[in-house]
Design a protein around this motif. Structure first.
Motif, PDB file in Angstrom:
ATOM      1  N   ARG A 285       5.926 -35.447  62.291  1.00  0.00           N
ATOM      2  CA  ARG A 285       6.378 -34.818  63.537  1.00  0.00           C
ATOM      3  C   ARG A 285       7.894 -34.596  63.498  1.00  0.00           C
ATOM      4  NH1 ARG A 285       4.090 -38.757  67.737  1.00  0.00           N
ATOM      5  NH2 ARG A 285       2.372 -38.632  66.224  1.00  0.00           N
ATOM      6  N   GLY A 286       8.304 -33.400  63.921  1.00  0.00           N
ATOM      7  CA  GLY A 286       9.720 -33.063  63.915  1.00  0.00           C
ATOM      8  C   GLY A 286      10.185 -32.402  62.632  1.00  0.00           C
ATOM      9  N   TYR A 287       9.332 -32.391  61.618  1.00  0.00           N
ATOM     10  CA  TYR A 287       9.662 -31.771  60.331  1.00  0.00           C
ATOM     11  C   TYR A 287       8.907 -30.448  60.196  1.00  0.00           C
ATOM     12  CZ  TYR A 287      11.709 -36.164  58.529  1.00  0.00           C
ATOM     13  OH  TYR A 287      12.491 -37.290  58.333  1.00  0.00           O
ATOM     14  N   GLY A 288       9.578 -29.436  59.612  1.00  0.00           N
ATOM     15  CA  GLY A 288       8.909 -28.177  59.361  1.00  0.00           C
ATOM     16  C   GLY A 288       8.274 -27.602  60.609  1.00  0.00           C
TER      17      GLY A 288
ATOM     18  N   LYS B  58      17.062 -50.242  64.446  1.00  0.00           N
ATOM     19  CA  LYS B  58      15.866 -50.076  65.270  1.00  0.00           C
ATOM     20  C   LYS B  58      14.621 -49.807  64.437  1.00  0.00           C
ATOM     21  CE  LYS B  58      17.677 -46.687  67.610  1.00  0.00           C
ATOM     22  NZ  LYS B  58      17.813 -45.582  68.614  1.00  0.00           N
ATOM     23  N   TYR B  59      14.813 -49.407  63.204  1.00  0.00           N
ATOM     24  CA  TYR B  59      13.689 -49.040  62.346  1.00  0.00           C
ATOM     25  C   TYR B  59      13.459 -50.123  61.295  1.00  0.00           C
ATOM     26  CZ  TYR B  59      14.975 -44.629  64.517  1.00  0.00           C
ATOM     27  OH  TYR B  59      15.295 -43.656  65.435  1.00  0.00           O
ATOM     28  N   ASP B  60      12.214 -50.286  60.913  1.00  0.00           N
ATOM     29  CA  ASP B  60      11.891 -51.377  59.995  1.00  0.00           C
ATOM     30  C   ASP B  60      11.212 -50.882  58.722  1.00  0.00           C
ATOM     31  OD1 ASP B  60      11.627 -53.854  58.956  1.00  0.00           O
ATOM     32  OD2 ASP B  60      10.367 -54.684  60.532  1.00  0.00           O
ATOM     33  N   TYR B  61      10.101 -50.186  58.859  1.00  0.00           N
ATOM     34  CA  TYR B  61       9.299 -49.748  57.717  1.00  0.00           C
ATOM     35  C   TYR B  61       9.139 -50.887  56.699  1.00  0.00           C
ATOM     36  CZ  TYR B  61       9.409 -44.900  59.339  1.00  0.00           C
ATOM     37  OH  TYR B  61       9.249 -43.746  60.082  1.00  0.00           O
TER      38      TYR B  61
ATOM     39  N   SER C 284       9.629 -40.517  64.646  1.00  0.00           N
ATOM     40  CA  SER C 284       9.787 -41.922  65.029  1.00  0.00           C
ATOM     41  C   SER C 284       8.974 -42.748  64.038  1.00  0.00           C
ATOM     42  CB  SER C 284       9.284 -42.178  66.451  1.00  0.00           C
ATOM     43  OG  SER C 284       7.872 -42.015  66.520  1.00  0.00           O
ATOM     44  N   GLU C 285       9.243 -44.029  63.979  1.00  0.00           N
ATOM     45  CA  GLU C 285       8.520 -44.867  63.028  1.00  0.00           C
ATOM     46  C   GLU C 285       7.029 -44.900  63.346  1.00  0.00           C
ATOM     47  OE1 GLU C 285       8.568 -49.316  60.971  1.00  0.00           O
ATOM     48  OE2 GLU C 285      10.180 -48.719  62.335  1.00  0.00           O
TER      49      GLU C 285
END
Length: 280
Positions: free
Chosen positions: A115-118, A202-205, A125-126
């Protein structure tokens, strides 16, 4: 007096350094989404430009976001590579890699834009990337009637964490992690050791956590010369992965290792897909 002036000067220097540190930390905190996600909306080219047939697919995420992807069929084999790209660009900036995998391996490919790409709607978002990956998996099973055992979940860089999360949920197919980190906080703390990134990111992955839940065969590919994500991340992921598993060490930079190590790279994937990992 001289002593006081020296103390005052040192105090001023320290104060300036603290201000610079705080400003830098605040800037990186508020700008972190721009570091994690670097999407491009414009589709610069399609597989038709490299003389490869494809179908443009629009499918829907569980939370109602319309997503875009390319399905590139190949009749030579029944397996399908479900490909998750890294944090920058979009699927059109992966044409060289798509062509490479398609022609060298002779497998069908399904690559999606988060989402948000292309052409995909929404904002990255994660949690969104995880939902997008699950939607892609469901599309292959429900719309394409692909046997889950024939789906090769392939993730590069940030996409590796997305792929590991999906593989841990579906418990089917096989998983390939290419140039992937143990967690975003791990790699960020290595890149910015002077900032408290573990506390404020805020991001983990957390790939290291996801891979423990993966019960399908796992192939981890990483270059010892990777100029972005050190090989130690791959070694740690391999250590925590369940059997059967394989670690394929190659050479080259983060973005060109598959070209520099072509023979080892392709043969490693072919052997893995053919089930030769069972011999280890």
């Amino acid at each position: 007096m001289l002593y006081l002036r020296i103390i005052s000067g040192l105090g001023l220097i320290i104060a300036v350094m603290v201000i610079i540190y705080v400003v830098s930390a605040l800037y990186n905190f508020f700008m972190q989404s721009h570091y994690v996600y670097c999407p491009e909306k414009e589709i610069l080219a399609t597989p038709f430009d490299i003389k490869v047939y494809f179908e443009e697919i629009i499918f829907r995420s569980p939370d109602g976001v319309n997503l875009s992807g390319w399905f590139i069929p190949c009749k030579a084999r029944k397996e399908v590579v479900l490909l998750f790209h890294g944090n920058g660009g979009n699927i059109s900036t992966r044409l060289a890699f798509i062509k490479y995998l398609y022609r060298k391996l002779g497998l069908s490919l399904f690559i999606i834009d988060y989402r948000g790409y292309g052409k995909s709607e929404g904002k990255p978002s994660e949690e969104g990337t995880y939902l997008d990956a699950r939607a892609a998996w469901e599309y292959l099973m429900q719309s394409r009637k692909i046997n889950p055992e024939d789906i090769i979940i392939y993730g590069r860089s940030l996409g590796g964490s997305v792929a590991a999360r999906l593989a841990g949920e579906v418990k089917k197919g096989v998983l390939i992690l290419d140039s992937t980190f143990t967690s975003l906080k791990d790699i960020a703390s290595e890149m910015y050791p002077y900032l408290p990134v573990r506390k404020f990111l805020k991001y983990d992955y957390p790939t290291i956590e996801y891979i423990r839940d993966v019960m399908c065969p796992v192939l981890i590919i990483h270059s010892s010369e990777d100029d972005y994500i050190p090989f130690s991340h791959a070694a740690t992921l391999y250590e925590h992965a369940n059997e059967p598993k394989k670690l394929l060490k190659i050479s080259g930079g983060h973005n060109n290792s598959y070209i520099k190590s072509e023979q080892v790279f392709i043969e490693g994937i072919r052997n893995f897909i053919s089930g030769k990992y069972k011999e280890d």
